[in-house]
Design an enzyme around this catalytic site. Sequence first.
Site, PDB file in Angstrom:
ATOM      1  N   GLU A  65       0.725  -1.296   0.095  1.00 12.49           N
ATOM      2  CA  GLU A  65      -0.009   0.012   0.067  1.00 12.49           C
ATOM      3  C   GLU A  65       0.898   1.213  -0.024  1.00 12.49           C
ATOM      4  O   GLU A  65       1.829   1.493   0.881  1.00 12.49           O
ATOM      5  CB  GLU A  65      -0.833   0.029   1.192  1.00 12.49           C
ATOM      6  CG  GLU A  65      -1.813   1.112   1.283  1.00 12.49           C
ATOM      7  CD  GLU A  65      -2.883   1.119   2.414  1.00 12.49           C
ATOM      8  OE1 GLU A  65      -3.110  -0.180   2.907  1.00 12.49           O
ATOM      9  OE2 GLU A  65      -3.361   2.146   2.679  1.00 12.49           O
ATOM     10  N   LYS A  74      -7.209  -0.440  11.695  1.00 15.63           N
ATOM     11  CA  LYS A  74      -6.696  -0.965  10.401  1.00 15.63           C
ATOM     12  C   LYS A  74      -5.532  -0.155  10.115  1.00 15.63           C
ATOM     13  O   LYS A  74      -4.424  -0.627   9.559  1.00 15.63           O
ATOM     14  CB  LYS A  74      -7.839  -0.987   9.202  1.00 15.63           C
ATOM     15  CG  LYS A  74      -7.369  -1.711   8.167  1.00 15.63           C
ATOM     16  CD  LYS A  74      -6.616  -0.906   7.145  1.00 15.63           C
ATOM     17  CE  LYS A  74      -6.039  -1.588   5.829  1.00 15.63           C
ATOM     18  NZ  LYS A  74      -5.302  -0.464   4.760  1.00 15.63           N
ATOM     19  N   ASP A 100       4.789 -13.804  12.115  1.00 16.40           N
ATOM     20  CA  ASP A 100       3.376 -14.308  11.845  1.00 16.40           C
ATOM     21  C   ASP A 100       2.270 -13.279  12.072  1.00 16.40           C
ATOM     22  O   ASP A 100       1.655 -12.916  13.297  1.00 16.40           O
ATOM     23  CB  ASP A 100       2.986 -15.367  12.648  1.00 16.40           C
ATOM     24  CG  ASP A 100       1.457 -16.181  12.589  1.00 16.40           C
ATOM     25  OD1 ASP A 100       0.649 -15.476  11.741  1.00 16.40           O
ATOM     26  OD2 ASP A 100       1.293 -17.305  12.834  1.00 16.40           O
ATOM     27  N   HIS A 118      -1.845  11.237  -0.678  1.00 17.38           N
ATOM     28  CA  HIS A 118      -1.380  10.141  -1.526  1.00 17.38           C
ATOM     29  C   HIS A 118      -1.002  10.538  -2.955  1.00 17.38           C
ATOM     30  O   HIS A 118      -0.156  10.098  -3.366  1.00 17.38           O
ATOM     31  CB  HIS A 118      -2.786   9.422  -1.568  1.00 17.38           C
ATOM     32  CG  HIS A 118      -3.133   8.503  -0.471  1.00 17.38           C
ATOM     33  ND1 HIS A 118      -4.104   7.807  -0.377  1.00 17.38           N
ATOM     34  CD2 HIS A 118      -2.282   8.460   0.722  1.00 17.38           C
ATOM     35  CE1 HIS A 118      -4.122   6.875   0.649  1.00 17.38           C
ATOM     36  NE2 HIS A 118      -2.872   7.448   1.643  1.00 17.38           N
TER      37      HIS A 118
HETATM   38  C1  MEV Z   1      -5.757   3.210   4.978  1.00 21.53           C
HETATM   39  O1  MEV Z   1      -5.136   2.128   4.679  1.00 21.53           O
HETATM   40  C2  MEV Z   1      -5.802   3.544   6.711  1.00 21.53           C
HETATM   41  C3  MEV Z   1      -6.531   4.789   7.114  1.00 21.53           C
HETATM   42  O2  MEV Z   1      -8.152   4.435   6.768  1.00 21.53           O
HETATM   43  C4  MEV Z   1      -6.607   4.678   8.778  1.00 21.53           C
HETATM   44  C5  MEV Z   1      -7.560   5.587   9.277  1.00 21.53           C
HETATM   45  O3  MEV Z   1      -8.607   5.858   8.979  1.00 21.53           O
HETATM   46  O4  MEV Z   1      -7.230   5.812  10.604  1.00 21.53           O
HETATM   47  C6  MEV Z   1      -6.017   5.985   6.426  1.00 21.53           C
END
Ligand code: MEV
Length: 435
Positions: free
Chosen positions: A85, A269, A285, A383
């Site tokens: 990513e 995430k 792992d 980005h």
């Molecule tokens: C994207 O891979 C991760 C984000 O969505 C994390 C977040 O929203 O805090 C940018």
Amino acid sequence: MGRDIDSRIPGFYKLSSADRLREVEVRAGLSEKEAAALRGLEGLDLGQADSMCENGVGTFGLPLGIAVNFVVNDQDYLVPMAIEEASVIAAASHAAKLVREGGGFVAKASDSLMIGQIQVLGLDDPQDARTRLLAEREELLAVANEQDPILVELGGGARDLEVRVFSETLAGPMVVVHLIFDCRDAMGANTINTAVEAMAPLVERITGGRVLLRILSNLADRRLVRARATVPSEALALNDFDGGEVAERVVQAYALAAADPYRAATHNKGIMNGIDAVLVATGNDWRAVEAGAHAYAARFGRYASLSAWETDAAGNLVGTLEMPMAVGVVGGTTKVHPAARAALKVLGVETAQELAEVVVAVGLAQNLAALRALATEGIQRGHMELHARNMAIAAGARGNLVDKVVARMVEEHTVRLDKAEKLLSEMSSQETILE
Ligand code: MEV
């Protein structure tokens, strides 16, 4: 403690990938072979790959980058991250730079205690079975220790026995034995599984019940790391937002993750973006850590944020991240995979606890970067700029031409390789005329 290394490499992102690797090679003292493993030229060979999985047909590559600027417990670290990513490594490096201004991350890992579970069924009196198991604690722990004398010699081994009773389940009443085992520098899955399998016959003799499952728990809540970051508010300023405003917005953004599982999932995430990338690069792992992280995030009965953000009396932004971190620096893939071995050398960690502390610091950095961007200009702008930078470098731009090509592409909202090549050739010919 790792060796003395400076993780500040100004302009690292502007170098070609070959030059970046050379820089890391020198700083981490890598051999040519180790550098080649990181470059992917001498990574996992087909023979090794075939011995690691079944029905093997090849290997699968992932981009590998190095996050810079990290200071954890007063020690600099260059952090290898394997991830497909875009923006993750840049974001981690940038956030690490902000935290560096507040003195770096402070992280503390607990002992490397893993839990192994033994499920016992068919008991008339589960409470009595529990009492009898606890009375035989020493004998049960001794059986566990006999399975890995080397680990015991290194200071690891069985630490405790707990017995839980579930008086009502879909399969009737049951007892679950928890073996608490110190795995030291290993992740420990094999050790734990071997130990609980070996203990099972004795558990059956003691209880008169029938043992079914004998397996580790990925909710490794005895193997926790707590990382903390303090960022001076001035460091947080971004475009039109002053630092204090950014700090306040980050805390407000965190409040949603604390209140709402829908946001908490995305928030966590983002933390795992950084954590998994280091785990993959070091051959750990990551599925085990993912499972533990999310189970821990739901430990109070509702899924919530793994991190917390607040401002202190001086207006600094303060973040903490506490989570299970079952990682190892010996055994398994960490040992077999040449790139994982080289990545561990770049990191320079000596123990599983030190690795765990760095990994959780990276998770907190990732979280800070995401919240700062989301709570101000949004993440898409950054980005686009990073994508433009990659395109400019791929087109052959170097030095200050990288910035110029990026600025033009972002300004014109066109980020493509052919555009970068065109701009680069225009700019290069202009520079030649001016010389
Ligand atoms: C994207 O891979 C991760 C984000 O969505 C994390 C977040 O929203 O805090 C940018």
